[in-house]
Design an enzyme around this catalytic site. Structure first.
Site, PDB file in Angstrom:
ATOM      1  N   THR A   9       0.829  -1.225   0.000  1.00  0.00           N
ATOM      2  CA  THR A   9       0.000   0.000   0.000  1.00  0.00           C
ATOM      3  C   THR A   9       0.858   1.269   0.000  1.00  0.00           C
ATOM      4  O   THR A   9       0.338   2.366  -0.043  1.00  0.00           O
ATOM      5  CB  THR A   9      -0.914   0.015   1.251  1.00  0.00           C
ATOM      6  OG1 THR A   9      -0.071  -0.074   2.410  1.00  0.00           O
ATOM      7  CG2 THR A   9      -1.899  -1.142   1.233  1.00  0.00           C
ATOM      8  N   LEU A  11       4.094   3.869  -1.470  1.00  0.00           N
ATOM      9  CA  LEU A  11       4.369   4.508  -2.769  1.00  0.00           C
ATOM     10  C   LEU A  11       5.101   3.539  -3.709  1.00  0.00           C
ATOM     11  O   LEU A  11       4.663   3.262  -4.814  1.00  0.00           O
ATOM     12  CB  LEU A  11       5.238   5.758  -2.524  1.00  0.00           C
ATOM     13  CG  LEU A  11       5.136   6.927  -3.491  1.00  0.00           C
ATOM     14  CD1 LEU A  11       3.702   7.310  -3.753  1.00  0.00           C
ATOM     15  CD2 LEU A  11       5.917   8.126  -2.944  1.00  0.00           C
ATOM     16  N   SER A  38      -3.896  -2.248   7.729  1.00  0.00           N
ATOM     17  CA  SER A  38      -4.400  -2.321   6.348  1.00  0.00           C
ATOM     18  C   SER A  38      -4.971  -3.700   6.019  1.00  0.00           C
ATOM     19  O   SER A  38      -5.427  -3.946   4.907  1.00  0.00           O
ATOM     20  CB  SER A  38      -3.275  -2.006   5.357  1.00  0.00           C
ATOM     21  OG  SER A  38      -2.780  -0.708   5.578  1.00  0.00           O
ATOM     22  N   CYS A 126      17.889   4.117  -5.110  1.00  0.00           N
ATOM     23  CA  CYS A 126      17.443   4.641  -6.414  1.00  0.00           C
ATOM     24  C   CYS A 126      18.507   5.496  -7.098  1.00  0.00           C
ATOM     25  O   CYS A 126      18.783   5.338  -8.295  1.00  0.00           O
ATOM     26  CB  CYS A 126      16.153   5.427  -6.262  1.00  0.00           C
ATOM     27  SG  CYS A 126      16.090   6.501  -4.848  1.00  0.00           S
ATOM     28  N   GLY A 157      11.060  10.390  -3.547  1.00  0.00           N
ATOM     29  CA  GLY A 157      12.034   9.512  -2.887  1.00  0.00           C
ATOM     30  C   GLY A 157      11.819   9.444  -1.384  1.00  0.00           C
ATOM     31  O   GLY A 157      12.196   8.456  -0.744  1.00  0.00           O
ATOM     32  N   HIS A 234      14.710  11.447 -10.314  1.00  0.00           N
ATOM     33  CA  HIS A 234      15.975  11.991  -9.824  1.00  0.00           C
ATOM     34  C   HIS A 234      16.867  12.383 -11.014  1.00  0.00           C
ATOM     35  O   HIS A 234      16.906  11.675 -12.030  1.00  0.00           O
ATOM     36  CB  HIS A 234      16.723  10.936  -9.011  1.00  0.00           C
ATOM     37  CG  HIS A 234      16.098  10.587  -7.691  1.00  0.00           C
ATOM     38  ND1 HIS A 234      15.077  11.313  -7.104  1.00  0.00           N
ATOM     39  CD2 HIS A 234      16.369   9.557  -6.833  1.00  0.00           C
ATOM     40  CE1 HIS A 234      14.750  10.750  -5.943  1.00  0.00           C
ATOM     41  NE2 HIS A 234      15.510   9.688  -5.759  1.00  0.00           N
ATOM     42  N   ASN A 307      12.694   7.565 -10.186  1.00  0.00           N
ATOM     43  CA  ASN A 307      13.252   6.892  -9.009  1.00  0.00           C
ATOM     44  C   ASN A 307      12.309   5.838  -8.426  1.00  0.00           C
ATOM     45  O   ASN A 307      12.746   4.932  -7.717  1.00  0.00           O
ATOM     46  CB  ASN A 307      13.601   7.913  -7.924  1.00  0.00           C
ATOM     47  CG  ASN A 307      12.420   8.795  -7.569  1.00  0.00           C
ATOM     48  OD1 ASN A 307      11.983   9.601  -8.389  1.00  0.00           O
ATOM     49  ND2 ASN A 307      11.883   8.651  -6.371  1.00  0.00           N
TER      50      ASN A 307
HETATM   51  C1  2RA Z   1      15.492   9.232  -1.438  1.00  0.00           C
HETATM   52  N1  2RA Z   1      17.047   7.608  -2.363  1.00  0.00           N
HETATM   53  O1  2RA Z   1      15.428   9.730  -2.574  1.00  0.00           O
HETATM   54  C2  2RA Z   1      16.256   7.946  -1.185  1.00  0.00           C
HETATM   55  C3  2RA Z   1      15.349   6.832  -0.778  1.00  0.00           C
HETATM   56  N2  2RA Z   1      14.358   6.565  -1.737  1.00  0.00           N
HETATM   57  O2  2RA Z   1      14.929   9.733  -0.454  1.00  0.00           O
END
Ligand code: 2RA
Length: 330
Positions: A9, A11, A38, A126, A157, A234, A307
């Site tokens: 559930t 992201l 949940s 990521c 992120g 990103h 990302n």
């Molecule tokens: C961020 N790479 O972007 C880290 C975790 N997803 O916050």
């Protein structure tokens, strides 16, 4: 295949379900897993409804594969329990990434390290994933000595709370803060907590994970990771020093020929990668490819990826696809 998604559930978990369906991964039974609050919630997957179950219920169902994106403590505690019933875990948290007994995998870079014995496999951070996909073909050809990376990371992120903070700020609504500071019309040069050496955990992840994934401890990396008010993905400015000199046309050719990489590099027509173009895509987009005229054998490059997809969900599903193709699972 019986596939569990732990953190279904959240992201990233939601994107994992989307990517599993989009890529037609052979899911015969889906096991959506989330916290007790949940439990019972209905998840729609490929036109069928599945009820969210707890971790213990999922373990008892003995899935073939479990994709985790539920935080480090859940992975540390629960991944071994899934592995003990024969499940292959692909974990998106940082819990297992630097464990010397666990593989840290980006399929385009080092899938060949995987064996049937690997029951807990770590999905890299990521910002590391998109960078190593772009670095790999160049390292193979010119051998990388050092990488200096500055990142411009999407609020996705951080998670839903950060997205809500940005959207509220844009509407002038005072809401819950995911960050110590406003993020709209601002940048925050801190992602995760600071370490004793003055670097953040995010920066240390990029430094340490890159060496492990590339299989070359001699690669020197330094990083500055920054949060920006963006949604689609990103972005990273890469400065790469090689052992050998290179030819720019050849660099572009190598990148364009690399699976999972798309070169968008036509500055005279203002063509370069941007998060709004990478959003919801699985590729790593590279552009602004140019020689660093201040230092020999050194290249500047711009790299963008979604990302939540290549940086998390898609990479995890691609690991599962590789395991299946190689008959290491199923
Ligand atoms: C961020 N790479 O972007 C880290 C975790 N997803 O916050």
């Amino acid at each position: 295949m019986k596939v569990a998604v732990v953190g279904a559930t959240g992201l990233v978990g939601t994107v994992m379900l989307k990517v599993l369906a989009e890529r037609n991964f052979p899911v015969t039974e889906l096991i959506p897993v989330a916290s007790a609050k949940s439990k019972g919630k209905e998840i729609d997957f490929k036109g069928k409804k599945y009820k969210v179950v707890t971790v213990d219920e999922a373990i008892a169902m003995k899935p073939d594969v479990a994709l985790f994106s539920a935080g480090g403590s859940t992975s540390t505690e629960q991944a071994p329990k899934f592995a003990a019933v024969g499940t292959t875990v692909i974990d998106n948290s940082s819990a297992w990434r630097m464990d010397p007994t666990k593989k840290l995998v980006v399929p385009e870079v080092n899938a060949d390290v995987l064996t049937a014995e690997d029951k807990i496999i770590a999905n890299p951070n990521c910002s590391t994933i998109q960078m190593v996909v772009a670095l790999k073909p160049l390292h193979d050809e010119y051998k990388i000595k050092r990488v200096v990376v500055s990142t411009y990371q999407s609020v996705t992120g951080t998670g839903v709370k950060a997205v809500d903070q940005l959207m509220n700020e844009r509407k002038g609504i005072k809401g819950e803060m995911a960050y110590a500071y406003p993020i709209d019309l601002n940048v925050i040069p801190q992602i995760d907590v600071f370490q004793a050496n003055g670097y953040t955990k995010e920066e240390m992840k990029m430094i340490l994970e890159t060496k492990k994934i590339m299989g070359d401890e001699s690669i020197r990396v330094t990083a500055t990771t920054v949060r920006i008010p963006v949604m689609g993905g990103h972005s990273e400015a890469l400065n790469i020093e090689f052992e050998k000199d290179f030819d720019l046309a050849k660099v572009r050719e190598l990148l364009a020929a690399t699976s999972g990489v798309i070169v968008v590099d036509d500055p005279s027509n203002a063509k370069y990668p941007m998060p709004m173009d990478a959003h919801e895509k699985d590729e790593v987009f590279v552009g602004r490819i140019r020689r660093d005229e201040s230092q020999v054998n050194t290249l500047n490059m711009w790299c963008v990826a979604d990302n939540l997809r290549k940086g998390a969900a898609t990479n995890a599903v691609q690991i599962a696809e590789y395991l299946l193709e190689q008959k290491l699972i199923g």
